[in-house]
Scaffold this motif. Structure first.
Motif, PDB file in Angstrom:
ATOM      1  N   ASP A  60     -12.370 -57.906  28.859  1.00  0.00           N
ATOM      2  CA  ASP A  60     -13.462 -57.285  28.104  1.00  0.00           C
ATOM      3  C   ASP A  60     -13.140 -55.853  27.700  1.00  0.00           C
ATOM      4  O   ASP A  60     -13.537 -55.404  26.624  1.00  0.00           O
ATOM      5  N   GLU A  75     -17.979 -59.056  20.811  1.00  0.00           N
ATOM      6  CA  GLU A  75     -18.181 -60.475  20.466  1.00  0.00           C
ATOM      7  C   GLU A  75     -17.499 -60.867  19.155  1.00  0.00           C
ATOM      8  O   GLU A  75     -17.448 -62.037  18.805  1.00  0.00           O
ATOM      9  N   THR A 230     -19.380 -63.290  14.982  1.00  0.00           N
ATOM     10  CA  THR A 230     -19.693 -63.799  16.313  1.00  0.00           C
ATOM     11  C   THR A 230     -19.727 -65.324  16.306  1.00  0.00           C
ATOM     12  O   THR A 230     -19.268 -65.967  17.252  1.00  0.00           O
ATOM     13  N   THR A 234     -17.373 -67.503  18.731  1.00  0.00           N
ATOM     14  CA  THR A 234     -17.996 -68.393  19.720  1.00  0.00           C
ATOM     15  C   THR A 234     -17.418 -69.808  19.630  1.00  0.00           C
ATOM     16  O   THR A 234     -17.166 -70.447  20.651  1.00  0.00           O
TER      17      THR A 234
END
Ligand SMILES: *Cc1c(COP(=O)(O)O)cnc(C)c1O
Length: 356
Positions: A60, A75, A230, A234
Motif C-alpha cells: 500500500d 485504488e 477504480t 478492481t
C-alpha cells in the motif's frame, strides 16, 4: 504422456540469446546499477524488513506514493512483477475465448502476440507504415471492425523507438468503441515525457502501464504498475494471487521512487547518448537509423545478420530480429555507458566500412 493444458505445447518461448557479453546492449536495460545515495538508503531500509509478515503495508505504501505523484488515489494503482505481469494479466482479463480480440501495432513489443495467445484471445496486429508511423485511422477502424476487447499502444514504441503524440493517443481513445479498453504501455516514457496519464480522468477505459526496469534500472527487482479507473483496477486485481509482490522488491521500488530525482541526470545522459549515437550511425554507408524517443536505437542494414555475428564475435550483444514482421535486417541497440557506446559504434563502423 502427461496431460498438459491444451495449447501449452504450441506456446512460443521468449527467445533471447544470453551469454557473458562484454558489452550488453540487447535488452534496453540501464547499464548502471543503483546511484550510490539510493543504494545507501536502500541497504538501511532492507535491514528493517519484517520478513515474517505478509507485505501488506509495503504494497500500500508504494501504491500510495505512486498515486500521490499522479494526483490519483491508491485504488487507481495496481502493482505487478514488472509491467510484464500487468500486461499479461490485462490480456488474461480481456481475453479467455477466441472471440475476444486484442489489437496492437506491429512491429511492437513481441510479447503482445504471446500474451494474446496465452490468454486464449485472438491477437490482431495492425501493420505500422514503412517509417514505423502509426496510421491512426487504420488502427481505430480495426479496433471497431473487430469489436476488440482490448487495444494496446506501446508509447514510445519498442523496438522501433517511435513516439506518438498525446493528441494521437487521445484521438484513438475518443474514437474506439466504448466497450474496448485501451492500454498505453509506457515502459520508456521517462525518456520521452509525453504521457497519457493526463487523459485518465476524462477516459474511463484508459489504462497506463509503467515499469521500474528501464529508466530506473531495476530490471532485477521486477516491479511495474498500472494506472486506471477504480473500476478497472478492481476487476484486474481479481486475477492476482494475494500478496503477489514480495517485500524486497516493494521496499526497493519504494526507495527508488522516493529518490527518483537522483535519476534525472542519468536519464538525460541516456537521451544525449541516444542522440549522439543516432547521428554517428546515420553517417555510416547503408545504415538507416530510425528516430527514437527511448534509450535504444533501431537500425536497418542489408547485412544485419552478418553484422550481428561480427558483433557477437567481439562479445557485443545487440538485439537482432531475424525475420520478425516489419523488422527484416533490423538491429536494436540500447544505450550503454559512453565508453561502451564508443566501442560498439567502432565495431559497427569497421564492419560497414569493410575493415572487419
Ligand atoms: C521492457 C518492457 C516491458 C516490461 O518490462 P518489465 O521488466 O516486465 O517491467 C513492457 N513493455 C515494453 C514495451 C518493454 O519494452
Amino acid at each position: 504422456m502427461l496431460k498438459y493444458r491444451t495449447g501449452l505445447k504450441d506456446m512460443p518461448s521468449y527467445d533471447v540469446v544470453e551469454r557473458d557479453w562484454q558489452i550488453k546492449v540487447n535488452a534496453n536495460e540501464c547499464n548502471m546499477n543503483l546511484p550510490p545515495m539510493v543504494e545507501d538508503r536502500l541497504m538501511g531500509r532492507l535491514s528493517r524488513v519484517a520478513f515474517n509478515r505478509y507485505p501488506n503495508e509495503e504494497y500500500d505504501a508504494l501504491r500510495e506514493q505512486i498515486a500521490d505523484n499522479h494526483k490519483l488515489q491508491k485504488e487507481n494503482v495496481l502493482l505487478g512483477s514488472g509491467s510484464s505481469e500487468i500486461i499479461e494479466k490485462l490480456f488474461y482479463c480481456f481475453g479467455g475465448t477466441k472471440a475476444k480480440k486484442i489489437v496492437y501495432p506491429e512491429p511492437s513489443f513481441s510479447m503482445y502476440r504471446i500474451y494474446a495467445k496465452a490468454a486464449q484471445a485472438t491477437g490482431i496486429p495492425v501493420a505500422l507504415e514503412e517509417d514505423f508511423s502509426l496510421d491512426i485511422e487504420k488502427f481505430v477502424n480495426t479496433v471497431n471492425e473487430e469489436k476488440a476487447a482490448l487495444a494496446v499502444i506501446c508509447n514510445p514504441n519498442n523496438p522501433t523507438g517511435t513516439g506518438y503524440s498525446v493528441s494521437d493517443i487521445e484521438y484513438i481513445a475518443d474514437n474506439i468503441h466504448g466497450n474496448c479498453a485501451l492500454l498505453i504501455d509506457e515502459a520508456y516514457i521517462e525518456f520521452y515525457g509525453r504521457t497519457a496519464v493526463g487523459l485518465l480522468s476524462s477516459h474511463p477505459n484508459l489504462i497506463v502501464a509503467r515499469t521500474f526496469s528501464k529508466a530506473y534500472g531495476l530490471a532485477s527487482a521486477r516491479v511495474g504498475y498500472m494506472l486506471a479507473s477504480t473500476a478497472i483496477v478492481t476487476m484486474i486485481e481479481k486475477a492476482y494471487m494475494p500478496y503477489h509482490m514480495n517485500v524486497l522488491s516493494l521496499a526497493t521500488a519504494d526507495i527508488v521512487y522516493q529518490m527518483r530525482h537522483e535519476y534525472v541526470p542519468r536519464i538525460q545522459m541516456m537521451i544525449a547518448e541516444r542522440k549522439r549515437m543516432s547521428a554517428e550511425l546515420g553517417k555510416l554507408p547503408g545504415v538507416t537509423v530510425y528516430p527514437s524517443e527511448t534509450n535504444f536505437v533501431l537500425i536497418r542494414y542489408a547485412k544485419a545478420a552478418k553484422l550481428n555475428e561480427y558483433l557477437e564475435s567481439k562479445g557485443i550483444g545487440v538485439r537482432c530480429f531475424g525475420d520478425a514482421p516489419g523488422l527484416k535486417n533490423c538491429l536494436r541497440i540500447s544505450m550503454g555507458l559512453r565508453e561502451e557506446n564508443d566501442q560498439w559504434l567502432d565495431a559497427i563502423r569497421q564492419f560497414v566500412e569493410g575493415r572487419a
